[in-house]
Design a protein around this motif. Structure first.
Motif, PDB file in Angstrom:
ATOM      1  N   ARG A 358       0.606  -0.884   0.108  1.00  0.00           N
ATOM      2  CA  ARG A 358       0.019   0.179  -0.193  1.00  0.00           C
ATOM      3  C   ARG A 358       0.761   1.548   0.090  1.00  0.00           C
ATOM      4  N   ASN A 359       2.009   1.424  -0.954  1.00  0.00           N
ATOM      5  CA  ASN A 359       2.792   2.004  -0.432  1.00  0.00           C
ATOM      6  C   ASN A 359       2.525   4.011  -1.640  1.00  0.00           C
ATOM      7  N   LYS A 360       0.955   3.663  -2.326  1.00  0.00           N
ATOM      8  CA  LYS A 360       1.146   4.846  -3.011  1.00  0.00           C
ATOM      9  C   LYS A 360      -0.396   5.147  -2.302  1.00  0.00           C
ATOM     10  N   MET A 361      -0.815   4.666  -0.780  1.00  0.00           N
ATOM     11  CA  MET A 361      -1.893   5.363  -0.413  1.00  0.00           C
ATOM     12  C   MET A 361      -1.682   6.786  -0.210  1.00  0.00           C
ATOM     13  N   GLY A 362      -2.462   7.392  -0.161  1.00  0.00           N
ATOM     14  CA  GLY A 362      -2.291   9.370  -0.116  1.00  0.00           C
ATOM     15  C   GLY A 362      -2.330   9.389   1.335  1.00  0.00           C
ATOM     16  N   ASP A 363      -2.180  10.898   1.479  1.00  0.00           N
ATOM     17  CA  ASP A 363      -1.955  10.997   2.913  1.00  0.00           C
ATOM     18  C   ASP A 363      -3.071  11.120   3.725  1.00  0.00           C
ATOM     19  N   GLN A 364      -4.216  11.959   3.196  1.00  0.00           N
ATOM     20  CA  GLN A 364      -5.853  11.910   3.654  1.00  0.00           C
ATOM     21  C   GLN A 364      -5.633  10.664   4.250  1.00  0.00           C
ATOM     22  N   TRP A 365      -6.027   9.337   3.432  1.00  0.00           N
ATOM     23  CA  TRP A 365      -6.170   8.067   3.363  1.00  0.00           C
ATOM     24  C   TRP A 365      -5.586   7.173   4.887  1.00  0.00           C
ATOM     25  N   LEU A 366      -3.821   7.367   5.114  1.00  0.00           N
ATOM     26  CA  LEU A 366      -3.203   7.290   5.347  1.00  0.00           C
ATOM     27  C   LEU A 366      -3.451   8.274   7.119  1.00  0.00           C
ATOM     28  N   SER A 367      -3.533   9.379   7.535  1.00  0.00           N
ATOM     29  CA  SER A 367      -3.811   9.845   8.222  1.00  0.00           C
ATOM     30  C   SER A 367      -5.292   9.244   8.760  1.00  0.00           C
TER      31      SER A 367
END
Length: 401
Positions: A358-367
């Motif tokens: 999942r290394n392309k996860m966006g910042d919002q989804w990661l947060s």
């Protein structure tokens, strides 16, 4: 603890030592067969020691164990690795020999290299040196990781730890050499004469600098590593930081505000000159008197444990408006400990959430994912039906969730 290990690794010999310990754990624990062999050998040695009446018995002693793996995201793990290697040293050597005998290939060659490094006075000296240093700082590390940590007690532990390391620097070398020599004799490892010339393995005496074993082990290793530890502790826990943390502890509502100290809280406010002017400090002085009388006599504040709970309760009861200066001090205190164990764990979670798949996860989804993972205690209280109903009501769907 992790910072202290990183500082120790500035010495190339200590860095090589930790590389070897990682290789020991990885090689011996590479398969179930090797781990089972280690447990069997350890059990056999315990039986022999028991039969020879050389074993202290009692409830909870000699439980089944294994080599502990060091991890930079887990404080105290390096200390656990070192202790486990010492306690199972002969068993580890036996398993490495088994690997050498059964695998005449790269695996056996690596095992032979590790075994030869372990069976040296230098490795054992590094082993017991880091055990002594990390053993002194282990209790401090554990105290700082607790969510309900008592700052005053933790700072007292830090002070005692620095004093003990100072004492060790001035008086502990000979005792360490004696302990290392005794361990080497037990495991049939050659012990060099401490006053003879030191020769780095693999180099001839002709090209080696003239120095004794005592100079190398005492000055270049023992004193150097300890000085680096003391410098790191002094940088992280200097007088200003220590005073700031002790003043912070006076805000704790634990045990009916037993730690309250008006003078220290005023001193804490003085650390924030942009938020508290001279007039504000005078107003805070008067407000603290009424504040402590109110919260200590009110049942709403009697069972609070942490400063965060105190801030929430002040907002719930709308008393944050009456005690506006105290509430400002509390909010500043809440953002102060940005390097606590809880924050360290939150950063460590990023490696779990945003992994290779999942290394392309966006910042919002990661947060959002981090919030759910870190605050799992809160989300465990939410029923699955409530979550599905919320998603069902967000927009029309073909089927019922």
């Amino acid at each position: 603890m992790r910072a202290l290990v990183a500082v120790a690794k500035k010495n190339i010999d200590i860095a090589s030592f930790f590389t070897t310990t990682n290789s020991v754990v990885n090689h011996v624990g590479a398969s179930c067969k090797r781990r089972d062999a280690l447990r069997a050998q350890l059990q056999e040695e315990l039986v022999i020691a028991f039969e020879n009446d050389c074993l202290i018995t009692g409830r909870g002693l000699h439980q089944e164990t294994s080599l502990k793996r060091a991890c930079d995201t887990r404080w105290s793990s390096h200390y656990g690795t070192i202790v486990s290697i010492i306690s199972m040293f002969s068993s580890v050597i036996h398993v490495l020999q088994m690997i050498i005998d059964d695998n005449p290939n790269d695996s056996g060659g690596e095992a032979n290299k590790i075994q030869r490094e372990m069976l040296t006075f230098q490795f054992v000296f590094h082993l017991f040196l880091m055990k002594a240093i990390l053993g002194l700082t282990n209790d401090v590390s554990r105290a700082l990781q607790k969510k309900d940590q008592e700052i005053v007690n933790a700072m007292a532990l830090v002070k005692s730890c620095k004093e003990k390391i100072h004492w060790m620097k001035n008086n502990g070398f000979d005792a360490l050499v004696e302990e290392v020599s005794s361990f080497c004799d037990k495991h049939h490892i050659d012990v060099p004469n401490i006053d003879e010339a030191f020769v780095l393995p693999g180099r001839s005496m002709r090209n080696a600098p003239i120095k004794t074993n005592r100079h190398h082990y005492r000055v270049e290793l023992f004193i150097y590593v300890i000085d680096e530890q003391l410098t790191e502790l002094d940088d992280r826990f200097n007088e200003v930081n220590t005073e700031l943390l002790i003043c912070l502890a006076c805000l704790s509502p634990n045990d009916s505000f037993v730690g309250f100290n008006k003078q220290k809280l005023l001193r804490l406010a003085q650390f924030y000159p942009q938020d508290f002017s001279d007039e504000d400090l005078l107003a805070l002085d008067d407000q603290l008197e009424l504040y402590i009388h109110y919260v200590s006599s009110s049942s709403d504040f009697s069972d609070l444990q942490e400063i965060g709970d105190l801030a929430k309760k002040l907002v719930e009861t709308r008393m944050h408006r009456a005690f506006n200066y105290v509430y400002l001090l509390i909010t500043l205190a809440l953002v102060l400990p940005v390097a606590t164990a809880s924050v360290e764990r939150a950063f460590s979670v990023m490696n779990i959430i945003k992994g290779p798949l999942r290394n392309k996860m966006g910042d919002q989804w990661l947060s959002d994912s981090l919030l759910v993972y870190v605050e799992k205690d809160v989300f465990d209280c939410i029923e699955n039906e409530a979550i599905m109903l919320r998603f069902q009501n967000m927009k029309p769907r073909c089927g019922q969730l």
